[in-house]
Write a protein that holds these residues in place. Structure first.
Motif, short mmCIF file in Angstrom:
data_model
loop_
_atom_site.label_atom_id
_atom_site.label_comp_id
_atom_site.label_asym_id
_atom_site.label_seq_id
_atom_site.Cartn_x
_atom_site.Cartn_y
_atom_site.Cartn_z
N LEU A 17 -1.92 -6.02 -3.04
CA LEU A 17 -2.43 -7.37 -3.18
C LEU A 17 -1.32 -8.35 -3.58
CD1 LEU A 17 -5.87 -6.81 -4.95
CD2 LEU A 17 -5.45 -7.32 -2.56
N PRO A 55 -2.12 1.50 -10.64
CA PRO A 55 -3.25 1.75 -9.73
C PRO A 55 -2.94 1.41 -8.26
CG PRO A 55 -4.00 0.61 -11.67
CD PRO A 55 -2.52 0.67 -11.77
N VAL A 56 -3.36 2.27 -7.38
CA VAL A 56 -3.12 2.07 -5.94
C VAL A 56 -3.89 0.84 -5.48
CG1 VAL A 56 -3.45 3.09 -3.65
CG2 VAL A 56 -2.78 4.53 -5.55
N GLY A 57 -3.21 -0.04 -4.76
CA GLY A 57 -3.83 -1.25 -4.24
C GLY A 57 -3.34 -2.50 -4.93
N LEU A 87 0.84 -1.21 0.00
CA LEU A 87 0.00 0.00 0.00
C LEU A 87 0.87 1.27 0.00
CD1 LEU A 87 -3.04 0.16 -0.07
CD2 LEU A 87 -3.07 0.48 2.38
N SER A 102 -7.60 -2.46 -0.49
CA SER A 102 -6.82 -2.48 -1.74
C SER A 102 -7.74 -2.58 -2.94
CB SER A 102 -5.85 -3.66 -1.75
OG SER A 102 -4.94 -3.54 -0.70
N ILE A 103 -8.73 -3.47 -2.85
CA ILE A 103 -9.64 -3.65 -3.99
C ILE A 103 -10.43 -2.36 -4.25
CG2 ILE A 103 -11.70 -4.91 -4.78
CD1 ILE A 103 -10.52 -7.33 -3.21
N LEU A 115 -9.46 0.66 -3.47
CA LEU A 115 -8.53 1.67 -4.00
C LEU A 115 -8.23 1.44 -5.48
CD1 LEU A 115 -6.03 2.03 -1.02
CD2 LEU A 115 -7.59 3.76 -1.87
N ILE A 116 -8.07 0.17 -5.86
CA ILE A 116 -7.83 -0.14 -7.28
C ILE A 116 -9.01 0.36 -8.11
CG2 ILE A 116 -7.65 -2.00 -8.99
CD1 ILE A 116 -6.18 -3.64 -6.85
#
Lengths: 172, 357
Positions: A83, A77-79, A68, B19-20, B22-23
């Motif tokens: 993951l 893209p952030v995230g 993060l 996270s999901i 934010l994506i």
């Protein structure tokens, strides 16, 4: 006050601060030093080492937090890195789980293998969200170089990771 | 212990969900994500600057050990190239000035009329899966997302992220890069014929005419007089003059089929190890066969992020496809993307992007 000191001295606060330094090294020194044209992945190494030392849960948490933070530096893209690194940390913890009493060289093998896998997770995640074009044969070279670099740097990473993620009791 | 384990699992679930989300937000260009990036950048910048200063000797040592021979070889190559290009530069500068004057006379836009900001490269991409660089100029210098970035050779990429004092440039080799371009194809080889006699349809091959050459051809009933005028950029080739009364001169221009033909397509990056490609090229007969080495320039237009006629590269390979799908062109960029230091950001925004007053 004690509560504040407890939070500040917790390993998670320490982790965030150490990760700031790790990411700054990644974006400066390791972005310039490119053996065979490939950038060594220090953030990935830190996550993999934390997973191999502390198990899959801590590994996944470290990966998610590190990813993060790293995401805010990257143009993707952030995230996404969160993951990918979370998965890498969990994989490292799960792989060590199969060894009954993991010795130092078993940990090294784990770090190498998961570094290799972790470097593949990221373009896979990119493809999943529609950022095509990174799954090429070049990825094999990139993953191997990153794995070898991580193996070379792993002794230092193990030391730093142990220091960062050790639970310490606050004595006031 | 069990409580701690449960808490950690909850934290993992929470972070994964975050996270999901934010994506999803970032893929929709949410301004909240840009704000978060700026906040993190403000916190992170001093740490990174300190790390850069501390690690500079190490990276210098690394480059000294591993890149010294490459630099020497490159030096020799560059010296040779400079010697070759010194003469050509003077002629090229004159041609460029002439072209700009012609464009200005005709009211067409030129690059000379677009303001630019010079920037220095301050960082490479930290990952192996994005082709970006960081430059030391940001929105304080007027830079906006989408502006084209050039070096001395040609286009190298476009701005994708802008901060107050720095920007991120996506290189043309990044798989996410796409831009409309023009392929300036060479004239086709034609076999034109001249009808020398007004009422006779007997084809005969035409011999190329040298500039300033006059030719008096006397046929049985008609006389054709040719005066050739060369125009910069056009190749004096063939004359096809109708029979005119004796004593009347006319200007010879190349045949339409012999002028450079332009066709538009889209350039797309394919990663650092593969050359960018141009797709969506029409395979119209008029356009002819695309030759290896023909230049690729930006197309421009009211919606394009780049002004027209910036050189990008030349065709390295033509991959023909079956059916009506046009060929795919592999492009060799003119700019060396592995060794960038000083760049120029054109402060250009298409009309459709400009804010209305």
């Amino acid at each position: 006050m004690i509560r504040f000191l407890t939070i500040m001295s917790s390993r998670w606060t320490r982790l965030v601060l150490v990760l700031l330094i790790v990411i700054s090294l990644q974006t400066t020194l390791f972005a310039e030093m490119r053996p065979f044209g490939v950038a060594a992945q220090l953030v990935l190494l830190f996550v993999v080492v934390s997973g191999s030392i502390n198990g899959s849960t801590i590994g996944a948490l470290t990966g998610l937090i590190a990813g993060l933070m790293y995401d805010f530096v990257l143009p993707t893209p952030v995230g996404l890195t969160s993951l990918a690194l979370g998965l890498a940390g969990a994989t490292a913890g799960l792989l060590v789980y199969f060894f009954r009493e993991p010795t130092w060289w078993m940990r090294l093998i784990t770090i190498g293998v998961v570094s290799l896998l972790g470097e593949v997770y990221y373009p896979l995640a990119q493809t999943v969200v529609g950022l095509d074009g990174w799954l090429q044969f070049r990825i094999i070279k990139v993953a191997i170089v990153v794995a070898v670099c991580n193996l070379v740097l792993s002794p230092i990473a193990i030391f730093v990771c142990r220091w960062t993620l050790t639970e310490r009791k606050l004595s006031v | 212990m069990a409580v701690a384990q449960l808490t950690r699992r909850r934290a993992i679930i929470l972070l994964v969900l975050t996270s999901i989300i934010l994506i999803t937000l970032d893929l929709q260009n949410s301004s909240a994500i840009s704000g978060l990036r700026n906040i993190f950048s403000t916190v992170f910048r001093p740490v990174e600057s300190t790390a850069r200063v501390i690690t500079r000797p190490i990276s210098n040592g690394w480059h000294g050990i591993f890149d010294y021979n490459d630099v020497l070889d490159e030096n020799d190559r560059l010296r040779e190239r400079i010697a070759q290009q010194e003469g050509a530069t003077i002629a090229a500068a004159a041609s460029v000035r002439l072209a700009q004057e012609l464009l200005a006379l005709n009211g067409l836009p030129t690059l000379a009329g677009i303001n630019a900001v010079t920037a220095q490269v301050i960082g490479d991409s930290p990952t192996n899966f994005s082709q970006t660089i960081e430059i030391n100029q940001g929105n304080e210098s007027g830079i906006r997302v989408g502006m084209p970035v050039l070096n001395a050779a040609g286009l190298i990429g476009k701005i994708t992220k802008v901060f107050s004092d720095r920007s991120v440039v996506m290189l043309i080799t990044d798989p996410d890069f796409a831009l409309s371009v023009k392929v300036v194809n060479s004239p086709r080889q034609t076999t034109t014929t001249t009808i020398a006699k007004s009422n006779a349809a007997v084809p005969s091959p035409v011999v190329p005419v040298e500039p300033d050459a006059s030719l008096d051809t006397e046929t049985s009933s008609t006389t054709t007089t040719t005066t050739t005028t060369t125009i910069a950029g056009f190749t004096p080739s063939v004359t096809t003059l109708p029979a005119v009364p004796s004593g009347v001169s006319s200007i010879t221009v190349p045949l339409a089929s012999d002028l450079a033909v332009r066709e538009t397509g889209v350039i797309e990056g394919r990663g650092p190890s593969r050359q960018p490609t141009v797709r969506f090229i029409s395979n119209a007969v008029r356009f002819g066969d695309i030759q290896v080495g023909v230049p690729i320039v930006t197309a421009g237009g009211s919606r394009s992020l780049s002004p027209p006629d910036i050189l990008i590269g030349k065709v390295a390979r033509v991959v023909e496809r079956l059916g009506s799908a046009g060929p795919v062109l592999e492009i060799e960029p003119v700019a060396d993307l592995t060794n960038l230091s000083f760049l120029r950001v054109l402060l250009y925004q298409p009309i459709t992007e400009k804010a209305t007053p």
